[in-house]
Design a protein around this motif. Structure first.
Motif, PDB file in Angstrom:
ATOM      1  N   GLY A  32       0.579  -1.040  -0.185  1.00 56.28           N
ATOM      2  CA  GLY A  32      -0.164   0.114   0.101  1.00 56.28           C
ATOM      3  C   GLY A  32       0.831   1.398   0.189  1.00 56.28           C
ATOM      4  O   GLY A  32       1.114   2.202  -1.139  1.00 56.28           O
ATOM      5  N   LYS A  33       1.696   1.259   0.474  1.00 57.48           N
ATOM      6  CA  LYS A  33       2.802   2.515   0.723  1.00 57.48           C
ATOM      7  C   LYS A  33       3.625   2.618  -0.213  1.00 57.48           C
ATOM      8  O   LYS A  33       3.829   3.486  -0.813  1.00 57.48           O
ATOM      9  N   GLY A  54      -4.216   3.472  -2.031  1.00 53.52           N
ATOM     10  CA  GLY A  54      -3.164   2.913  -1.545  1.00 53.52           C
ATOM     11  C   GLY A  54      -2.359   3.494   0.144  1.00 53.52           C
ATOM     12  O   GLY A  54      -2.417   2.177   0.565  1.00 53.52           O
ATOM     13  N   ALA A  55      -3.389   4.522   0.207  1.00 50.51           N
ATOM     14  CA  ALA A  55      -4.000   4.196   2.038  1.00 50.51           C
ATOM     15  C   ALA A  55      -4.937   3.090   2.931  1.00 50.51           C
ATOM     16  O   ALA A  55      -4.633   2.764   3.370  1.00 50.51           O
ATOM     17  N   VAL A  56      -5.872   2.698   1.907  1.00 55.69           N
ATOM     18  CA  VAL A  56      -6.671   2.045   1.877  1.00 55.69           C
ATOM     19  C   VAL A  56      -5.700   0.611   1.543  1.00 55.69           C
ATOM     20  O   VAL A  56      -6.138   0.207   2.967  1.00 55.69           O
ATOM     21  N   TYR A  80      -4.480  -4.526   4.470  1.00 53.70           N
ATOM     22  CA  TYR A  80      -3.427  -5.761   4.951  1.00 53.70           C
ATOM     23  C   TYR A  80      -2.681  -5.470   6.193  1.00 53.70           C
ATOM     24  O   TYR A  80      -3.277  -6.419   7.307  1.00 53.70           O
ATOM     25  N   LEU A  81      -2.311  -4.326   6.668  1.00 58.16           N
ATOM     26  CA  LEU A  81      -2.686  -3.757   8.078  1.00 58.16           C
ATOM     27  C   LEU A  81      -4.776  -4.993   8.968  1.00 58.16           C
ATOM     28  O   LEU A  81      -3.547  -5.517  10.118  1.00 58.16           O
ATOM     29  N   SER A  82      -5.151  -4.752   8.680  1.00 54.05           N
ATOM     30  CA  SER A  82      -6.828  -5.192   9.431  1.00 54.05           C
ATOM     31  C   SER A  82      -6.767  -6.818   9.034  1.00 54.05           C
ATOM     32  O   SER A  82      -6.712  -7.887   9.657  1.00 54.05           O
ATOM     33  N   CYS A 119      -5.481  -7.515  -2.339  1.00 54.86           N
ATOM     34  CA  CYS A 119      -4.963  -8.360  -0.309  1.00 54.86           C
ATOM     35  C   CYS A 119      -5.003  -9.651  -0.152  1.00 54.86           C
ATOM     36  O   CYS A 119      -4.093 -10.336   0.158  1.00 54.86           O
ATOM     37  N   ALA A 120      -6.235 -10.187  -0.912  1.00 52.70           N
ATOM     38  CA  ALA A 120      -5.752 -11.459  -0.924  1.00 52.70           C
ATOM     39  C   ALA A 120      -5.188 -12.191  -1.153  1.00 52.70           C
ATOM     40  O   ALA A 120      -5.107 -13.440  -1.363  1.00 52.70           O
TER      41      ALA A 120
END
Length: 361
Positions: free
Chosen positions: A22-23, A217-219, A224-226, A275-276
């Motif tokens: 994301g970053k 990108g922030a989303v 990913y953190l979630s 993310c999956a």
């Protein structure tokens, strides 16, 4: 302190962490915001350098640097132990121990005892690769290969295939009316377009596209953190199926919702399907033996990248003239791929069968 801790830390610095994707997209969109709107151009040798070429080169640079740095890393001792035996793995462990403790400390292990029958089963080089591939297309791994590869194809088909066209879609939304669907905006633009030789390759990109892409990108980083927080509580298969099903429904809804802002939010949600991929890899990696694991992961991601190419080209052909059909087809395929996980075998059963054949984990 384990002798391989320092080497793994170095690998962690080089490889892309899940939340770092994301970053990385935030950084790339920020770089695009700086470079692409520019009007400059100059000639370098026989090539005309324009902003989009400079952006692509700047995007490739981190990958080239990482590839050079990876050349300095040794092969995984576990893989060497499984494929070539203790004599190949011991020097690597000794070198890693030296990095952690200094050259003055002698590696206390003189010999590795390996009782596995997996050593040298597949050989090396091209012949070994062919044998590894053939082994993966035999029971009990065959079902795992089919499900994981089709699923990864679906993940990349939506996340990367749609991502290619997101700037164009957002540009249409920002230049269109707010109270009609994104497909209606694209259809009206295509119907009213007058293409001449003068403006055939000219397109005005709204600067507002870039901050929206950075927000995407922030989303992704938050998603990913979630995943890291909830994956052990919900379970890998349940979390993967939930993400893919929700993203599939969001893909269909994005084409029909009669509001530009809502459509943008749904498109961002669709792209979170990428993310999956890491969850799917974590599910699949458990069933493959050590000597086949690297080949299996490489093949799975290769099929996934093929899905990205297929998805981007399909959208390129159908987006202007069959927008609703394109979004609906993508959404149904993505949501439907989640149900493949109901046929995923129990890892313990697969591992037991492979160990009976002489493979180790």
């Amino acid at each position: 302190m384990r002798p391989w801790k320092g080497c793994l830390y170095w690998k962690t610095l080089i490889r892309t962490k899940p939340h770092a994707i994301g970053k990385y997209r935030i950084h790339s969109e920020g770089l695009a915001w700086v470079i692409i709107p520019g009007k400059w151009t100059f000639n370098l040798a026989c090539m005309q350098i324009v902003p989009w070429r400079a952006f692509i080169w700047s995007w490739c640079l981190p990958g080239l640097v990482a590839a050079v740095m990876l050349l300095a890393l040794p092969e995984s001792p576990k893989y060497l132990l499984a494929s070539k035996g203790p004599d190949a793995a011991l020097p690597v462990l000794a070198k890693m121990y030296e990095w952690n403790h200094g050259a003055n400390n002698k590696f206390p292990v003189e010999k590795i005892s390996n009782t596995s029958a997996d050593m040298n089963k597949s050989g090396s080089g091209f012949v070994g690769a062919v044998k590894n591939i053939a082994q993966m297309f035999k029971p009990p791994l065959l079902r795992c290969v089919i499900i994981s590869h089709v699923s990864m194809f679906a993940v990349f088909m939506l996340s990367s295939g749609l991502y290619v066209w997101v700037p164009d879609i957002l540009n249409n939304i920002l230049h269109g009316a707010d109270q009609i669907s994104v497909c209606q905006i694209i259809s009206d633009k295509f119907a009213n377009a007058t293409l001449s030789s003068k403006d055939a390759c000219h397109a005005e990109v709204s600067v507002s596209v870039f901050p929206i892409s950075m927000a995407m990108g922030a989303v992704f980083a938050i998603t990913y953190l979630s995943i890291g927080v909830f994956i052990n509580k919900i379970g890998r298969k349940s979390l993967y199926c939930g993400i893919m099903f929700i993203c599939g429904i969001a893909t269909v809804a994005a084409a029909f919702v009669p509001h530009g802002g809502a459509a943008t939010a749904l498109i961002i949600l669709c792209l979170c399907s990428g993310c999956a991929a890491s969850i799917l890899a974590a599910i699949a990696v458990d069933v493959f033996p050590t000597s086949l694991r690297a080949m299996a992961m490489c093949m799975m991601y290769m099929v996934g990248r093929s899905g990205a190419a297929v998805g981007s080209n399909l959208l390129g052909v159908t987006l202007d003239t069959h927008c609703h059909m394109a979004f609906t087809g993508f959404g149904v395929f993505i949501a439907g791929s989640a149900f493949l996980m109901f046929f995923w075998p129990k890892p313990e059963k697969v591992r037991a069968e492979m160990e009976q054949q002489g493979f180790s984990y």
